[in-house]
Design an enzyme around this catalytic site. Sequence first.
Site, mmCIF file in Angstrom:
data_model
loop_
_atom_site.group_PDB
_atom_site.id
_atom_site.type_symbol
_atom_site.label_atom_id
_atom_site.label_comp_id
_atom_site.label_asym_id
_atom_site.label_seq_id
_atom_site.Cartn_x
_atom_site.Cartn_y
_atom_site.Cartn_z
ATOM 1 N N GLY A 92 -1.184 -8.272 -5.388
ATOM 2 C CA GLY A 92 -2.499 -7.653 -5.259
ATOM 3 C C GLY A 92 -3.310 -8.269 -4.138
ATOM 4 N N ASN A 138 6.378 -11.066 -8.047
ATOM 5 C CA ASN A 138 6.916 -10.545 -9.313
ATOM 6 C C ASN A 138 7.043 -9.027 -9.351
ATOM 7 O OD1 ASN A 138 4.319 -9.478 -9.941
ATOM 8 N ND2 ASN A 138 3.715 -11.374 -10.945
ATOM 9 N N ILE A 172 4.972 -6.634 -9.594
ATOM 10 C CA ILE A 172 4.186 -5.884 -10.572
ATOM 11 C C ILE A 172 2.705 -5.931 -10.208
ATOM 12 C CG2 ILE A 172 3.390 -5.812 -12.987
ATOM 13 C CD1 ILE A 172 6.198 -4.768 -12.685
ATOM 14 N N SER A 229 -22.724 -10.447 22.501
ATOM 15 C CA SER A 229 -23.791 -9.609 21.944
ATOM 16 C C SER A 229 -24.600 -10.342 20.889
ATOM 17 C CB SER A 229 -23.185 -8.335 21.331
ATOM 18 O OG SER A 229 -22.574 -7.531 22.313
ATOM 19 N N GLU A 280 -14.456 -9.117 10.270
ATOM 20 C CA GLU A 280 -15.727 -9.444 9.624
ATOM 21 C C GLU A 280 -15.550 -9.944 8.191
ATOM 22 O OE1 GLU A 280 -16.534 -6.318 12.774
ATOM 23 O OE2 GLU A 280 -15.104 -6.541 11.112
ATOM 24 N N ASP A 290 -26.157 3.379 20.770
ATOM 25 C CA ASP A 290 -24.945 3.401 19.957
ATOM 26 C C ASP A 290 -25.051 4.353 18.777
ATOM 27 O OD1 ASP A 290 -23.300 1.785 21.436
ATOM 28 O OD2 ASP A 290 -23.887 -0.061 20.423
ATOM 29 N N HIS A 324 -23.818 2.898 14.233
ATOM 30 C CA HIS A 324 -24.080 1.466 14.346
ATOM 31 C C HIS A 324 -25.455 1.069 13.814
ATOM 32 C CE1 HIS A 324 -20.499 1.567 16.738
ATOM 33 N NE2 HIS A 324 -20.634 0.342 17.197
#
Length: 688
Positions: A160, A189, A191, A387, A419, A477, A481
Amino acid sequence: MSGFTQNDQVAINTIRALAADVVGKANSGHPGAPMGMAPVAHVLFSKFMRFNSKNPKWINRDRFVLSNGHACALQYILLHLAGYKVSMDDLKSFRQIDSITPGHPELGVTDGIEVTTGPLGQGISNAVGLAIAQAHMGAVFNKDGFNLIDNYTYVFTGDGCLQEGVASEACSLAGHLKLGNLIAVYDDNKITIDGDTAVSFTEDVEQRFKSYGWEVLHVEKGDDDIAAIEAALKEAQKTKDQPTIINLKTTIGFGSLKQGGHDVHGAPLKKDDITQLKKKFGFNPEETFAVPQETYDIYNAAAEKGAKAEAEWKDLFKQYSEKYPKDASELTRRVEGRLPEGWEKALPTYTTSDAAVGSRKLSETTISKLAEVLPELVGGSADLTGSNLTRWKNAEDFQHPSTGLGSYAGRYFRFGVREHGMAAICNGIAAYGGLIPFGATFLNFVSYAAGAVRLSALSHLRVLQIATHDSIGLGEDGPTHQPVETAAWLRAIPNLAFWRPADGNETSASYLVSILSQHTPSVLAFSRQNLPQLANSSIEKAAKGGYVLEEVENADVTIVSTGSEVPLALGAVEQLKSKGIKARLVSIPCFEVFDTQSREYRLSVLPSGAPILSVEAYSTFGWGQYSHDHFGLKAWGASGPYDQVYKKFDITPEGIAKRAEKVVAFYKKRGQPVFSPLISALDDVSDE
């Protein structure tokens, strides 16, 4: 079994039986992964982990992270056996209200828990941060013959976790950084909750991690080949210029009637299953939470070995202190969490004679000043350094020395376009101790990192997220954004301070409070467009989270605003004045901090007697706690030069003044007393 006895097998089976009992008593949880990972957990804690359960905060302890939230019971069992402050009664209280064994491990709740895990992918990403912190602290403080900081970070992860994008981001960076102090054990495993991984997760994990630059080891019989597990961990420790992942083939729920299937993943075992399990492993099925003395003896010996290691470390540190007194004093200060004396004097102050600049530029100036006086301040940007303006002059990048791009002593991180990984790694760095980390991106893209930002707050970690381009003011933008909704969800997170400074003094205040807030993370939002320095602002005032910027007696209206809209609101105050309307102006750069002030102070800032109008170029969600009317955005932003975008939405001095006039007229016509929104229906308003 090389180096092992029958008592080790008994200890492994004890862990398996305890996992069934712990989850069964709670009638909630995941027994399968703890039962499958019992062998590797036992080998790690009895043979490899360097820890002192009597001093869980020893700086050079090995860090253990259980990234797989579905194995949380395993961590509590290990802590109990190893002598941490987790009693048998605590195991019996698993997942109960106010217990120190909550549903998933939480930093600060249980001794021995290094980071808050549960949401998949976060733990292994935190582990990368822990490993980075060790590498940096070691590079700064270690000397020839004095390896004071040389611990390993071990992390258990599963299918997972490795499907989560945040894990990919963090592990990719770990490979680039060649973190040889990081050892992951992959519980392969096959699963997940939906069943066999064949339905959704068929990639070659080993090849994936090889491509990241990790060393990949393999143990085929993870259920019982503890000699092979030991050999793999030893091999992993030998590798100094690559992180290692050990692909450990296990059977989920080993020993259960339903072993190997998803039924044993997320539900307690049935009573008859637990009975046969205990018989199979040589336990009395009528007994619960049984631990043979031989098992305690193994773990007591491991704890004693760790206590001896710390004692030896203290002797080494004493010698270090004599030879390198300045470095020893600095390390002690950092580990104890003390800030340098007078550091706050480095914060810049401003007057109206100073030029109007974007608050991201003000942030750059502040970071540059703080970097000189706070050597524990480390951080970087998610590929937006130019930026975000987060790299100070003469900063050295944190890189493996072999790359020629920097060194592990470097304090500036190139997180890449990652990020979420950046925020989760910063959590790990903060959890290590001795460092204050920051990440940086556009405010809109903090949303990519939401899962980790939330855990910063839940974990009470001092992590700063520098978020520039904070509004429709970023202009061309456009809506993709422009963070219309982002502030609302950040402000809704408990124990998170979202700052939106309006000028230079407020910018300095945001850093002051964020760094002083040892147990609260902060998101600092800065503008792209230029902002003027305000006449009545100060660090002291702004550090309260909200204050009166323009006062007037017998006001007709109070305008409250934040960030880049404050100068616009100030313009509206002047326009209203020319029309005979008295307007007060309040700046609230941080809701969270303002809310901690005394009721008396807050009511002095937002008093009863006149309506209050809020102004912000975001969704107005959340402003109801402070204002009667809310002026902001009802939809997405727009693409174009920033001043034209503000004009399109009427968020201008003229537009704000018009809205204020309507508010004043409405409340005058209504003819009823106006109470501050800070006063609830339960408050006594007789003296207001």
